[in-house]
Design a protein around this motif. Structure first.
Motif, PDB file in Angstrom:
ATOM      1  N   LYS A  88     -56.270 -17.430 -13.665  1.00  0.00           N
ATOM      2  CA  LYS A  88     -56.261 -17.265 -12.205  1.00  0.00           C
ATOM      3  C   LYS A  88     -54.918 -16.758 -11.689  1.00  0.00           C
ATOM      4  O   LYS A  88     -54.794 -16.390 -10.527  1.00  0.00           O
ATOM      5  CB  LYS A  88     -56.612 -18.576 -11.514  1.00  0.00           C
ATOM      6  N   TYR A  89     -53.907 -16.741 -12.539  1.00  0.00           N
ATOM      7  CA  TYR A  89     -52.586 -16.295 -12.116  1.00  0.00           C
ATOM      8  C   TYR A  89     -52.436 -14.789 -12.329  1.00  0.00           C
ATOM      9  O   TYR A  89     -52.563 -14.301 -13.454  1.00  0.00           O
ATOM     10  CB  TYR A  89     -51.500 -17.032 -12.892  1.00  0.00           C
ATOM     11  N   LYS A  90     -52.151 -14.083 -11.262  1.00  0.00           N
ATOM     12  CA  LYS A  90     -52.000 -12.626 -11.322  1.00  0.00           C
ATOM     13  C   LYS A  90     -50.623 -12.168 -10.848  1.00  0.00           C
ATOM     14  O   LYS A  90     -50.175 -11.082 -11.223  1.00  0.00           O
ATOM     15  CB  LYS A  90     -53.078 -11.948 -10.469  1.00  0.00           C
ATOM     16  N   THR A  91     -49.992 -12.946  -9.992  1.00  0.00           N
ATOM     17  CA  THR A  91     -48.720 -12.541  -9.384  1.00  0.00           C
ATOM     18  C   THR A  91     -47.685 -13.651  -9.565  1.00  0.00           C
ATOM     19  O   THR A  91     -48.011 -14.797  -9.866  1.00  0.00           O
ATOM     20  CB  THR A  91     -48.896 -12.256  -7.889  1.00  0.00           C
ATOM     21  N   TYR A  92     -46.420 -13.290  -9.368  1.00  0.00           N
ATOM     22  CA  TYR A  92     -45.342 -14.275  -9.472  1.00  0.00           C
ATOM     23  C   TYR A  92     -44.238 -13.970  -8.484  1.00  0.00           C
ATOM     24  O   TYR A  92     -44.058 -12.834  -8.044  1.00  0.00           O
ATOM     25  CB  TYR A  92     -44.775 -14.314 -10.894  1.00  0.00           C
ATOM     26  N   SER A  93     -43.505 -15.010  -8.116  1.00  0.00           N
ATOM     27  CA  SER A  93     -42.341 -14.906  -7.243  1.00  0.00           C
ATOM     28  C   SER A  93     -41.184 -15.662  -7.887  1.00  0.00           C
ATOM     29  O   SER A  93     -41.390 -16.499  -8.768  1.00  0.00           O
ATOM     30  CB  SER A  93     -42.632 -15.507  -5.864  1.00  0.00           C
ATOM     31  N   TRP A  94     -39.972 -15.377  -7.415  1.00  0.00           N
ATOM     32  CA  TRP A  94     -38.800 -16.106  -7.889  1.00  0.00           C
ATOM     33  C   TRP A  94     -38.521 -17.286  -6.983  1.00  0.00           C
ATOM     34  O   TRP A  94     -38.722 -17.225  -5.776  1.00  0.00           O
ATOM     35  CB  TRP A  94     -37.562 -15.210  -7.898  1.00  0.00           C
ATOM     36  N   ALA A  95     -38.013 -18.365  -7.554  1.00  0.00           N
ATOM     37  CA  ALA A  95     -37.536 -19.499  -6.765  1.00  0.00           C
ATOM     38  C   ALA A  95     -36.347 -19.049  -5.916  1.00  0.00           C
ATOM     39  O   ALA A  95     -35.678 -18.056  -6.216  1.00  0.00           O
ATOM     40  CB  ALA A  95     -37.134 -20.652  -7.679  1.00  0.00           C
ATOM     41  N   SER A  96     -36.090 -19.800  -4.849  1.00  0.00           N
ATOM     42  CA  SER A  96     -35.085 -19.389  -3.871  1.00  0.00           C
ATOM     43  C   SER A  96     -33.700 -19.219  -4.471  1.00  0.00           C
ATOM     44  O   SER A  96     -32.974 -18.280  -4.103  1.00  0.00           O
ATOM     45  CB  SER A  96     -35.035 -20.399  -2.720  1.00  0.00           C
ATOM     46  N   GLN A  97     -33.308 -20.084  -5.407  1.00  0.00           N
ATOM     47  CA  GLN A  97     -31.948 -19.963  -5.952  1.00  0.00           C
ATOM     48  C   GLN A  97     -31.805 -18.760  -6.868  1.00  0.00           C
ATOM     49  O   GLN A  97     -30.711 -18.273  -7.083  1.00  0.00           O
ATOM     50  CB  GLN A  97     -31.515 -21.263  -6.633  1.00  0.00           C
ATOM     51  N   VAL A  98     -32.914 -18.264  -7.413  1.00  0.00           N
ATOM     52  CA  VAL A  98     -32.855 -17.029  -8.195  1.00  0.00           C
ATOM     53  C   VAL A  98     -32.708 -15.835  -7.255  1.00  0.00           C
ATOM     54  O   VAL A  98     -31.963 -14.887  -7.541  1.00  0.00           O
ATOM     55  CB  VAL A  98     -34.105 -16.873  -9.074  1.00  0.00           C
ATOM     56  N   ARG A  99     -33.399 -15.881  -6.116  1.00  0.00           N
ATOM     57  CA  ARG A  99     -33.318 -14.785  -5.148  1.00  0.00           C
ATOM     58  C   ARG A  99     -31.968 -14.730  -4.453  1.00  0.00           C
ATOM     59  O   ARG A  99     -31.556 -13.665  -3.983  1.00  0.00           O
ATOM     60  CB  ARG A  99     -34.428 -14.936  -4.087  1.00  0.00           C
ATOM     61  N   ASN A 100     -31.290 -15.864  -4.353  1.00  0.00           N
ATOM     62  CA  ASN A 100     -30.002 -15.928  -3.670  1.00  0.00           C
ATOM     63  C   ASN A 100     -28.938 -15.223  -4.510  1.00  0.00           C
ATOM     64  O   ASN A 100     -28.497 -15.730  -5.542  1.00  0.00           O
ATOM     65  CB  ASN A 100     -29.613 -17.385  -3.433  1.00  0.00           C
ATOM     66  N   GLU A 101     -28.520 -14.058  -4.066  1.00  0.00           N
ATOM     67  CA  GLU A 101     -27.581 -13.242  -4.845  1.00  0.00           C
ATOM     68  C   GLU A 101     -26.203 -13.884  -4.972  1.00  0.00           C
ATOM     69  O   GLU A 101     -25.404 -13.483  -5.815  1.00  0.00           O
ATOM     70  CB  GLU A 101     -27.440 -11.859  -4.201  1.00  0.00           C
ATOM     71  N   ASN A 102     -25.910 -14.875  -4.114  1.00  0.00           N
ATOM     72  CA  ASN A 102     -24.599 -15.509  -4.158  1.00  0.00           C
ATOM     73  C   ASN A 102     -24.587 -16.794  -4.980  1.00  0.00           C
ATOM     74  O   ASN A 102     -23.538 -17.411  -5.147  1.00  0.00           O
ATOM     75  CB  ASN A 102     -24.108 -15.817  -2.737  1.00  0.00           C
ATOM     76  N   ASN A 103     -25.746 -17.197  -5.472  1.00  0.00           N
ATOM     77  CA  ASN A 103     -25.835 -18.452  -6.221  1.00  0.00           C
ATOM     78  C   ASN A 103     -25.575 -18.211  -7.702  1.00  0.00           C
ATOM     79  O   ASN A 103     -26.366 -17.575  -8.386  1.00  0.00           O
ATOM     80  CB  ASN A 103     -27.223 -19.070  -6.022  1.00  0.00           C
ATOM     81  N   THR A 104     -24.454 -18.726  -8.175  1.00  0.00           N
ATOM     82  CA  THR A 104     -24.139 -18.633  -9.603  1.00  0.00           C
ATOM     83  C   THR A 104     -24.069 -20.012 -10.240  1.00  0.00           C
ATOM     84  O   THR A 104     -23.699 -20.146 -11.401  1.00  0.00           O
ATOM     85  CB  THR A 104     -22.789 -17.922  -9.822  1.00  0.00           C
ATOM     86  N   THR A 105     -24.435 -21.055  -9.473  1.00  0.00           N
ATOM     87  CA  THR A 105     -24.259 -22.440  -9.914  1.00  0.00           C
ATOM     88  C   THR A 105     -24.915 -22.712 -11.251  1.00  0.00           C
ATOM     89  O   THR A 105     -24.366 -23.411 -12.104  1.00  0.00           O
ATOM     90  CB  THR A 105     -24.832 -23.407  -8.864  1.00  0.00           C
ATOM     91  N   TYR A 106     -26.100 -22.157 -11.456  1.00  0.00           N
ATOM     92  CA  TYR A 106     -26.885 -22.484 -12.652  1.00  0.00           C
ATOM     93  C   TYR A 106     -26.799 -21.407 -13.722  1.00  0.00           C
ATOM     94  O   TYR A 106     -27.579 -21.397 -14.665  1.00  0.00           O
ATOM     95  CB  TYR A 106     -28.335 -22.718 -12.242  1.00  0.00           C
TER      96      TYR A 106
END
Length: 207
Positions: free
Chosen positions: A59-77
């Protein structure tokens, strides 16, 4: 939990030919459905009982990134390295697209997140993943039965069913080290992510 020991080779993306015996081992593992039995020995084989509530991955056809992956300034992880973060994200993105999934900036069937660990760690709950790893609008509980011990130099990839708000799959590769540091060699990172997704047996299309 299914776990296999694989080896980084010279030019890992090209395979195992011509490898050096000094190359570190990479341990790859995965949990399906988020309900695998807890492992006492994370590097051993764990038998699991099929669940009547097995997830229908078709049933899975599409995907999105979690917010911290989309945040270009987040390098914490990502070891405080935006270039490295982009490298891992692109490698995961490549694997998803190659399996017939379509990227959807918002509202994908699957929500993907990942982080890296330069030191050995044990994941028992969301708290172990770090505050802000899941955004305030991404309240997905980590199933404690997914407890996993990660060796030095690990990449962890997780998939969430957005509609049901449950984790349905995670995979990891451990042992990407260069001395005492995380090995950021692009070829090795791409190959390790590819090995993680070799554990993922589903596609987003009909192939």
């Amino acid at each position: 939990m299914k776990i296999a020991s694989l080896f980084l080779a010279c030019g890992l993306a090209a395979g195992m030919a011509g490898c050096s015996s000094s190359e570190p081992a990479v341990v790859v593992g995965s949990d399906q459905r988020g309900d695998a039995n807890q492992a006492v020995n994370p590097y051993g084989s764990v038998q699991t009982t099929p669940s009547p509530n097995d997830v229908d991955f078709t049933k899975y056809k599409t995907y999105s990134w979690a917010s911290q992956v989309r945040n270009e300034n987040n390098t914490t992880y990502f070891l405080n390295d935006l270039v490295f973060k982009a490298m891992v994200r692109d490698a995961v993105d490549h694997e998803m697209v190659s399996r017939g999934y379509t990227y959807s900036p918002d509202g994908g069937d699957l929500l993907l997140n990942f982080r890296v660990f330069d030191q050995p760690t044990e994941i028992r709950s969301n708290e172990n993943l770090g505050n802000g790893y899941w955004g305030t609008s991404e309240s997905y509980a980590y199933n404690p039965r997914n407890q996993v011990k990660l060796d030095q130099g690990s990449i962890l990839v997780q998939m969430i069913d957005r509609r049901e708000s449950v984790e349905v799959w995670q995979g990891y590769a451990s042992g990407l080290t260069n001395g005492n540091a995380f090995d950021k060699d692009k070829n090795k990172v791409y190959a390790a992510v590819g090995q993680i997704f070799n554990k993922y047996q589903y596609r987003g299309d009909k192939l």
